[in-house]
Design an enzyme around this catalytic site. Sequence first.
Site, PDB file in Angstrom:
ATOM      1  N   HIS A  24       0.841  -1.204   0.000  1.00  0.00           N
ATOM      2  CA  HIS A  24       0.000   0.000   0.000  1.00  0.00           C
ATOM      3  C   HIS A  24       0.874   1.251   0.000  1.00  0.00           C
ATOM      4  O   HIS A  24       1.028   1.929   1.015  1.00  0.00           O
ATOM      5  CB  HIS A  24      -0.944  -0.009   1.199  1.00  0.00           C
ATOM      6  CG  HIS A  24      -2.032  -1.024   1.092  1.00  0.00           C
ATOM      7  ND1 HIS A  24      -2.028  -2.209   1.810  1.00  0.00           N
ATOM      8  CD2 HIS A  24      -3.150  -1.054   0.326  1.00  0.00           C
ATOM      9  CE1 HIS A  24      -3.097  -2.913   1.511  1.00  0.00           C
ATOM     10  NE2 HIS A  24      -3.806  -2.239   0.612  1.00  0.00           N
ATOM     11  N   ALA A  80       2.650   4.487  -2.945  1.00  0.00           N
ATOM     12  CA  ALA A  80       2.289   5.333  -4.079  1.00  0.00           C
ATOM     13  C   ALA A  80       2.370   4.590  -5.407  1.00  0.00           C
ATOM     14  O   ALA A  80       1.669   4.952  -6.367  1.00  0.00           O
ATOM     15  CB  ALA A  80       3.195   6.568  -4.124  1.00  0.00           C
ATOM     16  N   HIS A  89       1.420   1.470  -5.849  1.00  0.00           N
ATOM     17  CA  HIS A  89       0.106   0.816  -5.941  1.00  0.00           C
ATOM     18  C   HIS A  89      -0.943   1.813  -6.407  1.00  0.00           C
ATOM     19  O   HIS A  89      -1.778   1.496  -7.266  1.00  0.00           O
ATOM     20  CB  HIS A  89      -0.272   0.226  -4.582  1.00  0.00           C
ATOM     21  CG  HIS A  89      -1.718  -0.163  -4.471  1.00  0.00           C
ATOM     22  ND1 HIS A  89      -2.294  -1.167  -5.220  1.00  0.00           N
ATOM     23  CD2 HIS A  89      -2.724   0.350  -3.698  1.00  0.00           C
ATOM     24  CE1 HIS A  89      -3.579  -1.276  -4.912  1.00  0.00           C
ATOM     25  NE2 HIS A  89      -3.862  -0.365  -4.005  1.00  0.00           N
ATOM     26  N   HIS A 133      -7.070   6.639  -3.232  1.00  0.00           N
ATOM     27  CA  HIS A 133      -7.936   5.683  -2.538  1.00  0.00           C
ATOM     28  C   HIS A 133      -7.286   5.016  -1.330  1.00  0.00           C
ATOM     29  O   HIS A 133      -7.978   4.518  -0.445  1.00  0.00           O
ATOM     30  CB  HIS A 133      -8.428   4.609  -3.519  1.00  0.00           C
ATOM     31  CG  HIS A 133      -7.428   3.536  -3.783  1.00  0.00           C
ATOM     32  ND1 HIS A 133      -6.324   3.729  -4.599  1.00  0.00           N
ATOM     33  CD2 HIS A 133      -7.341   2.261  -3.326  1.00  0.00           C
ATOM     34  CE1 HIS A 133      -5.626   2.614  -4.638  1.00  0.00           C
ATOM     35  NE2 HIS A 133      -6.211   1.711  -3.883  1.00  0.00           N
ATOM     36  N   ASP A 134      -5.964   4.987  -1.241  1.00  0.00           N
ATOM     37  CA  ASP A 134      -5.270   4.353  -0.110  1.00  0.00           C
ATOM     38  C   ASP A 134      -4.304   5.311   0.579  1.00  0.00           C
ATOM     39  O   ASP A 134      -3.359   4.866   1.255  1.00  0.00           O
ATOM     40  CB  ASP A 134      -4.494   3.113  -0.573  1.00  0.00           C
ATOM     41  CG  ASP A 134      -5.332   1.845  -0.541  1.00  0.00           C
ATOM     42  OD1 ASP A 134      -6.289   1.790   0.258  1.00  0.00           O
ATOM     43  OD2 ASP A 134      -5.048   0.908  -1.313  1.00  0.00           O
ATOM     44  N   ASP A 186      -8.622  -1.696  -8.096  1.00  0.00           N
ATOM     45  CA  ASP A 186      -7.950  -1.911  -6.821  1.00  0.00           C
ATOM     46  C   ASP A 186      -7.482  -3.349  -6.642  1.00  0.00           C
ATOM     47  O   ASP A 186      -6.494  -3.605  -5.961  1.00  0.00           O
ATOM     48  CB  ASP A 186      -8.907  -1.526  -5.680  1.00  0.00           C
ATOM     49  CG  ASP A 186      -8.210  -1.438  -4.335  1.00  0.00           C
ATOM     50  OD1 ASP A 186      -6.984  -1.193  -4.306  1.00  0.00           O
ATOM     51  OD2 ASP A 186      -8.890  -1.610  -3.308  1.00  0.00           O
TER      52      ASP A 186
END
Length: 403
Positions: free
Chosen positions: A137, A139, A141, A177-178, A287
């Site tokens: 998790h 950048a 990704h 999103h993360d 995702d």
Amino acid sequence: DTQVHVNTQIKCLFDRIAQQGGVESGTRRKVKRLLSFQRYCHDSRLLRGLVPCAPGSLHFLDDDYLGQAAHMLSKVGTWNFDIFLFDRLTNGNSLVTLMCHLFNVYDLVHHFQLDMVKLHRFLGMVQEDYHSHNPYHNAVHAADVTQAMYCYLKEPRLAEQLSPLDVFLGLMAAAAHDVDHPGVNQPFLIKTKHHLASLYQNTSVLESHHWRSTVGMLRESGLLSHLPADMSQDIEQQLGSLILATDISRQNEFLLTFREHLDNQDLDLQLASHRHFILQIALKCADVCNPCRVWELSRQWSERVCEEFYRQGDLERQFDLEISPLCNQQADSVPAVQIGFISYIAEPLFEEWQRFTEPSALSRTMLGHLHKNKACWSSRRCAPSWIYLCGWLCLEQTENIRH
């Protein structure tokens, strides 16, 4: 000379801060953000007003990233895009570079009258707020999910119906999103009584934090400050709806609704609410699309996510907590974790996505990779340990292996 002196002073300050273990991480992050922004914009053709406008050009960032990175951007819509290579070629700035390029592909900067410096500032903040020490998790990704989202936005069934706002929301949600993901899951935060779990009442804890962090950075950067208040608030709320949809605990909820729409053939993409729902599904697909990539990329993501799981398991063992599912390295092998994930999460979702996008060459390609990768992990789970050490097992060979 003055600019070089200033950059040198900032770097020295950053080095001193990095060596002081007691300094708050927020202070380090602010200095890193400043350093990153100065490095990114130093001698920028954009800030000197020399934005390329020739037909077919790769837009304003690409003159700062010549050679292979620029060549890769010209193929950013292909499914075999190697985000790991792209991140290396952009010196760890894959998310910022990719987002700026896609904003120009869709002419979003002009459509929403965005301030270029504010856009750079916001994207730099987002990229910096991902934790680079997370194996999964991080950048990269986020950049990978953004690239996948771009591929999905180009699907003919969807592309003809999308408004500029839909595209803006889809790309922004994918990129953020993360953001600020701590590298542990929601059950860990709940059982350790983390303040985020209390703040969000043990419900969609991480996703709520990603959304609220994104809103904070939007407001701090002032990216939407020129828009009417009701419009900027609507954008913030829609971003929240998209990001919250990535909560894996809501997988069946979204899958069943998607399947009902497809069975009833009642999706009307001229309706904003239906387009928003499909953007939620597209973001969910982006995702979890790692098993749908070519084997070499898929394998790297699989190993990274399991490494992050195992680190959480080590923390739980260290503090005498019950080890979470999938986080015990001795019991949960990478092949077993991936086979389960493909079977129960990825495969059902992408089968429905194929129904929606049909006929789609991309969906057929993704499902083909997914089935081959599942077979490869099945072979590895059954194979003797010496095969792993030899390293000869590859996707093409596993198709001919019979146990």
